[in-house]
Scaffold this motif. Structure first.
Motif, PDB file in Angstrom:
ATOM      1  N   GLU A   1       0.882  -1.173   0.000  1.00 18.97           N
ATOM      2  CA  GLU A   1       0.000   0.000   0.000  1.00 18.97           C
ATOM      3  C   GLU A   1       0.918   1.221   0.000  1.00 18.97           C
ATOM      4  N   ARG A   2       0.365   2.370  -0.386  1.00 17.24           N
ATOM      5  CA  ARG A   2       1.240   3.542  -0.511  1.00 17.24           C
ATOM      6  C   ARG A   2       1.847   3.945   0.827  1.00 17.24           C
ATOM      7  N   ASN A   3       1.071   3.749   1.908  1.00 22.38           N
ATOM      8  CA  ASN A   3       1.679   4.212   3.158  1.00 22.38           C
ATOM      9  C   ASN A   3       2.752   3.264   3.689  1.00 22.38           C
TER      10      ASN A   3
ATOM     11  N   ARG B   1      -4.692  14.809  -8.720  1.00 21.51           N
ATOM     12  CA  ARG B   1      -5.310  15.050 -10.026  1.00 21.51           C
ATOM     13  C   ARG B   1      -5.381  13.769 -10.868  1.00 21.51           C
ATOM     14  N   LEU B   2      -4.423  12.880 -10.663  1.00 20.83           N
ATOM     15  CA  LEU B   2      -4.486  11.622 -11.413  1.00 20.83           C
ATOM     16  C   LEU B   2      -5.760  10.870 -11.028  1.00 20.83           C
ATOM     17  N   ASP B   3      -6.105  10.924  -9.756  1.00 25.70           N
ATOM     18  CA  ASP B   3      -7.330  10.262  -9.288  1.00 25.70           C
ATOM     19  C   ASP B   3      -8.557  10.923  -9.910  1.00 25.70           C
TER      20      ASP B   3
ATOM     21  N   ASN C   1      -8.678  12.529 -12.757  1.00 26.91           N
ATOM     22  CA  ASN C   1      -8.742  12.161 -14.183  1.00 26.91           C
ATOM     23  C   ASN C   1      -9.227  10.725 -14.357  1.00 26.91           C
ATOM     24  N   ARG C   2      -8.755   9.845 -13.467  1.00 33.44           N
ATOM     25  CA  ARG C   2      -9.204   8.451 -13.530  1.00 33.44           C
ATOM     26  C   ARG C   2     -10.712   8.362 -13.305  1.00 33.44           C
ATOM     27  N   ALA C   3     -11.195   9.102 -12.324  1.00 35.47           N
ATOM     28  CA  ALA C   3     -12.623   9.057 -11.984  1.00 35.47           C
ATOM     29  C   ALA C   3     -13.454   9.590 -13.150  1.00 35.47           C
TER      30      ALA C   3
ATOM     31  N   ASN D   1      -7.086  11.469   0.874  1.00 38.16           N
ATOM     32  CA  ASN D   1      -5.724  10.964   0.668  1.00 38.16           C
ATOM     33  C   ASN D   1      -5.578  10.389  -0.741  1.00 38.16           C
ATOM     34  N   HIS D   2      -4.396  10.496  -1.320  1.00 39.97           N
ATOM     35  CA  HIS D   2      -4.089   9.768  -2.565  1.00 39.97           C
ATOM     36  C   HIS D   2      -3.730   8.342  -2.158  1.00 39.97           C
ATOM     37  N   SER D   3      -4.779   7.555  -1.894  1.00 44.44           N
ATOM     38  CA  SER D   3      -4.561   6.192  -1.376  1.00 44.44           C
ATOM     39  C   SER D   3      -5.845   5.419  -1.617  1.00 44.44           C
TER      40      SER D   3
ATOM     41  N   ILE E   1      -2.446  -0.760 -12.293  1.00 45.06           N
ATOM     42  CA  ILE E   1      -1.411  -0.414 -13.278  1.00 45.06           C
ATOM     43  C   ILE E   1      -0.082  -1.069 -12.902  1.00 45.06           C
ATOM     44  N   ILE E   2       0.213  -1.083 -11.625  1.00 46.94           N
ATOM     45  CA  ILE E   2       1.457  -1.746 -11.182  1.00 46.94           C
ATOM     46  C   ILE E   2       1.408  -3.230 -11.573  1.00 46.94           C
ATOM     47  N   LYS E   3       0.240  -3.852 -11.356  1.00 46.53           N
ATOM     48  CA  LYS E   3       0.096  -5.276 -11.692  1.00 46.53           C
ATOM     49  C   LYS E   3       0.274  -5.488 -13.201  1.00 46.53           C
TER      50      LYS E   3
ATOM     51  N   ALA F   1       5.269  -1.787 -13.126  1.00 46.81           N
ATOM     52  CA  ALA F   1       5.851  -0.527 -12.633  1.00 46.81           C
ATOM     53  C   ALA F   1       4.705   0.450 -12.452  1.00 46.81           C
ATOM     54  N   SER F   2       4.912   1.429 -11.564  1.00 41.84           N
ATOM     55  CA  SER F   2       3.791   2.310 -11.265  1.00 41.84           C
ATOM     56  C   SER F   2       3.549   3.282 -12.417  1.00 41.84           C
ATOM     57  N   SER F   3       2.357   3.834 -12.431  1.00 39.86           N
ATOM     58  CA  SER F   3       1.945   4.748 -13.497  1.00 39.86           C
ATOM     59  C   SER F   3       2.979   5.861 -13.624  1.00 39.86           C
ATOM     60  N   ALA F   4       3.310   6.216 -14.855  1.00 39.06           N
ATOM     61  CA  ALA F   4       4.332   7.252 -15.019  1.00 39.06           C
ATOM     62  C   ALA F   4       3.855   8.332 -15.991  1.00 39.06           C
TER      63      ALA F   4
HETATM   64  C1  LMR Z   1      -0.713   5.784  -8.713  1.00 40.91           C
HETATM   65  O1  LMR Z   1      -1.778   6.135  -8.210  1.00 40.91           O
HETATM   66  O2  LMR Z   1      -0.650   5.258  -9.842  1.00 40.91           O
HETATM   67  C2  LMR Z   1       0.559   6.029  -7.966  1.00 40.91           C
HETATM   68  O3  LMR Z   1       0.298   6.618  -6.726  1.00 40.91           O
HETATM   69  C3  LMR Z   1       1.402   4.828  -7.859  1.00 40.91           C
HETATM   70  C4  LMR Z   1       0.865   3.871  -6.833  1.00 40.91           C
HETATM   71  O4  LMR Z   1       1.637   3.434  -5.990  1.00 40.91           O
HETATM   72  O5  LMR Z   1      -0.325   3.567  -6.895  1.00 40.91           O
END
Ligand code: LMR
Ligand code: NAD
Length: 328
Positions: A97-99, A157-159, A161-163, A186-188, A230-232, A236-239
């Motif tokens: 998890e991110r934390n 903001r990535l969240d 855009n995803r939503a 939280n970004h989590s 995305i990691i799965k 690698a994590s989203s870039a």
């Molecule tokens: C994401 O949301 O893609 C990034 O925070 C990478 C991750 O660990 O999820």
């Protein structure tokens, strides 16, 4: 051409850095008449790779790229910065998890906060992307003595855009039709993408998508778990999408927000919406014509939303307590 501005970017040789630098250097963020000095900060072992990135930047011959300073020295890296984009840190791997990154990455942001306060312009704005970004931003802000807290941000903001993309796909419309999408907290995996106030083509999402079970269930969990998915898939994590969201965040913070809309970014809570003061929480933000920003007030929070917001804020409070040794 205007006078150059200085943008400092940490982790510049990393994956996000590679997708970010060229767009900033090209004028796509600050405009075609705004020259940019890039100060690229890396740890010593990554400097050779950073040299390669610098060669590629040179080879683009961008009209708006004024200078490039690659460095592992924080004082040099943040000198006279107008913007500090803190990307450098270890990304999570599958199963984390991110934390879980709190202990690995938290320490990076004490020295960077101090160096920003000592070397950047007093008006420097800092956006933290490196995870766990909310709490890393809290650490940087708390260590940047004298720097106003309203100049620190963490990326959600990535969240957003995803939503928007998930809602648009469900409704069968283009994602540009989705507005008023706020990510709370939280970004989590506890973040709350607020569909109750979002709109599609000006209509409440809940009128366009009547499948409430999907909205409360699959929609929220897909957005919360998108980083892990995305990691799965990629290993690698989203870039590229993360770099794009960093660019969207900066653009939204330097340009007035369209009337009636808002954008998501984590800011230092002033207690709005009952969110504990002083933590870095995502909420609905508007940028004003004079370049200042404010929390949009009066966004309705129903009982369902309140429960979700309470959960993500509780997580942020827990993260803050876990790093209290890094907060002076
Ligand atoms: C994401 O949301 O893609 C990034 O925070 C990478 C991750 O660990 O999820
Ligand atoms: P990466 O491993 O490809 O690159 C990170 C870079 O940071 C490396 O080049 C590394 O050398 C550098 N670095 C490490 N410590 C540093 C330090 N103290 N100072 C300067 N540079 C340092 O990782 P990436 O894919 O670019 O991701 C970077 C961070 O962004 C990760 O923490 C990741 O979880 C996070 N991220 C956040 C979001 C978001 O939405 N907030 C989205 C995607 C990724």
């Amino acid at each position: 051409m205007k006078d150059p501005i200085t943008v400092s970017i940490t982790g510049a040789a990393g994956q996000i850095g590679y997708a970010l630098l060229f767009r900033i250097a090209s004028g796509a963020v600050f405009g075609p008449d705004q020259p940019v000095n890039l100060r690229l900060i890396e740890i010593e072992p990554a400097l050779p790779a950073l040299d390669g990135v610098v060669m590629e930047l040179d080879d683009c011959a961008f009209p708006t790229l004024n200078s490039i300073t690659p460095t592992a020295d924080l004082a040099e890296g943040f000198k006279d910065a107008d913007w500090a984009l803190l990307v450098g840190s270890v990304p999570r791997k599958a199963g984390m998890e991110r934390n879980d990154l709190l202990n690995i990455n938290g320490g990076i942001f004490t020295g960077q906060g101090q160096a920003i306060a000592a070397n950047a312009k007093p008006s420097c704005r800092t956006l933290v992307v490196g995870n766990p970004c909310n709490t890393n931003a809290l650490i940087a802000m708390s260590n940047a003595a004298g720097m106003p807290s309203n100049q620190f941000f963490a990326m959600t903001r990535l969240d957003e855009n995803r939503a928007k993309s998930q809602l648009a796909a469900k409704a069968g419309v283009h994602h540009s039709k989705v507005t008023n999408l706020c990510i709370w907290g939280n970004h989590s995996a506890t973040q709350y993408p607020d569909f109750t106030n979002a709109k599609i083509d000006g209509k409440p999402v809940t009128e366009v998508i009547t499948d409430r079970e999907w909205l409360e269930g699959e929609f929220i969990s897909t957005v919360q778990q998108r980083g892990a998915a995305i990691i799965k898939a990629r290993g690698a994590s989203s870039a590229a999408s993360a770099a794009n969201a960093a660019i969207d965040t900066v653009i939204s913070l330097i340009n007035p927000t369209p009337e009636g809309d808002w954008h998501s970014v984590a800011v230092c809570s002033d207690g709005s919406y009952g969110i504990e003061k002083g933590i870095m929480a995502s909420m609905p933000i508007r940028t004003n014509a004079d370049g200042t920003w404010e929390v949009v007030q009066g966004v309705p929070v129903d009982a369902f939303s309140q429960g979700k917001i309470d959960a993500t804020i509780a997580e942020l409070v827990g993260e803050r307590d876990a790093v209290k040794d890094l907060i002076p």
